[in-house]
Design an enzyme around this catalytic site. Structure first.
Site, mmCIF file in Angstrom:
data_model
loop_
_atom_site.group_PDB
_atom_site.id
_atom_site.type_symbol
_atom_site.label_atom_id
_atom_site.label_comp_id
_atom_site.label_asym_id
_atom_site.label_seq_id
_atom_site.Cartn_x
_atom_site.Cartn_y
_atom_site.Cartn_z
ATOM 1 N N ASP A 75 6.817 5.488 -4.095
ATOM 2 C CA ASP A 75 6.817 5.213 -2.659
ATOM 3 C C ASP A 75 8.236 5.025 -2.135
ATOM 4 O O ASP A 75 8.582 5.515 -1.053
ATOM 5 C CB ASP A 75 6.003 3.944 -2.363
ATOM 6 N N ASN A 85 -0.742 11.755 -4.277
ATOM 7 C CA ASN A 85 -1.123 10.454 -4.831
ATOM 8 C C ASN A 85 -2.578 10.451 -5.301
ATOM 9 O O ASN A 85 -3.437 9.763 -4.750
ATOM 10 C CB ASN A 85 -0.887 9.350 -3.798
ATOM 11 N N GLY A 120 0.871 -1.162 0.000
ATOM 12 C CA GLY A 120 0.000 0.000 0.000
ATOM 13 C C GLY A 120 0.907 1.210 0.000
ATOM 14 O O GLY A 120 2.038 1.140 0.500
#
Length: 306
Positions: A262, A169, A34
């Protein structure tokens, strides 16, 4: 700082069960990933002298228990993980074509939607944090009341001395409308110290003509440090009154770009919290992301030189 004078970093968001291609037709490998979880995972590996905690909500099923154990084994503190009775994790499947990825999601029943349900619990989770990190996806999965609670508690922690890092994001499919997305993202931008936007998304949803326009918008919102990611293109950045551009070394054949941004965020933040200049931190982030995209999956082992 904690009592042992170790920097405490708190990442907030959703970690899902991940299915990625295993290299053979119709065969997938199950893992966990995630956006903010990926960054937290890499932060814990970039520097062993950081106390990295992950704030989320999970269910009480077997998959949720497996995620919690995985987080612990990865060196992440799970002290502030809420357990929602009867809840479960979201799930996503990655499809790859020439290293570029697309996703299919099943997250409607994700317990992480309840991570900001209790303001007092969230306030306690953020107490004494040196750095708080969250994203537009963190906000998108929450109901409106949860978004307001999260932004209020982050702002309160910032007033108490925490620095705040934010990756917009932008994922319009998670929002009721593009207007709700852009308005909420800019609310978050106004309480962050480090903004980490991606130009391609920002250009489409905010109409930015250039990466410099994206940089300027987040700086004007109040972020003292801004890093505008631009795929394989050069990064544009601002550090207070200083502005510049950092070249990104090309990767001839990327294998999987799932966690490129990320991991870059993790490299940048890992150096910033230890006093590096933004240029130095970006160089660290680029080295990390370059390694990650040459491997399969969101979370990949790191060699010592990275």
């Amino acid at each position: 700082m904690t009592s042992s004078d170790v920097m405490r970093i708190v990442a907030i968001g959703e970690c899902m069960a991940e299915l990625t291609p295993a290299g053979r037709p119709d065969t997938f490998r199950q893992g966990f990933a995630g956006d903010t979880f990926n960054t937290a995972w890499y932060l814990a590996r970039c520097r062993r002298d950081l106390d990295v905690a992950y704030v989320t909500a999970i269910g009480d099923d077997e998959m949720s228990r497996a995620l919690r154990q995985f987080a612990r084994d990865s060196g992440l503190s799970d002290w502030w993980v809420r357990v929602v009775p009867g809840g479960t994790l979201g799930l996503y499947l990655v499809s790859l074509r020439d290293g570029e990825r697309s996703f299919s999601y099943w997250r409607g029943q994700s317990a992480a939607r309840q991570l900001a349900q209790d303001p007092d619990e969230l306030r306690a989770a953020l107490r004494d944090a040196g750095l708080i990190y969250f994203s537009g996806i963190t906000l998108a999965i929450l109901p409106q009341e949860g978004r307001e609670t999260l932004l209020a508690q982050v702002s309160e922690a910032r007033s108490a001395g925490a620095r705040v890092a934010f990756d917009p994001n932008l994922r319009p499919r998670l929002w009721d409308s593009s207007q709700a997305m852009t308005e909420t993202v800019m609310q978050a931008a106004r309480i962050c110290d480090v903004a980490l936007p991606s130009f391609e998304d920002e250009a489409y949803w905010f109409g930015d003509a250039t990466p410099e326009a994206t940089r300027a918008r987040y700086a004007e919102a109040g972020a003292g440090q801004v890093v505008v990611k631009n795929g394989a293109g050069d990064l544009v950045w601002q550090d207070g009154a200083r502005r510049g551009m950092s070249r990104v070394a090309p990767v001839a054949r990327p294998v999987d770009t799932t966690a490129a941004g990320d991991s870059l965020n993790a490299g940048v933040l890992a150096d910033l919290v230890h006093g590096a200049s933004l240029e130095e931190a970006i160089a660290r982030g680029c080295r990390l992301a370059r390694h990650v995209v040459q491997n399969r999956g969101a979370l990949v082992p790191l060699p010592p030189e990275v």
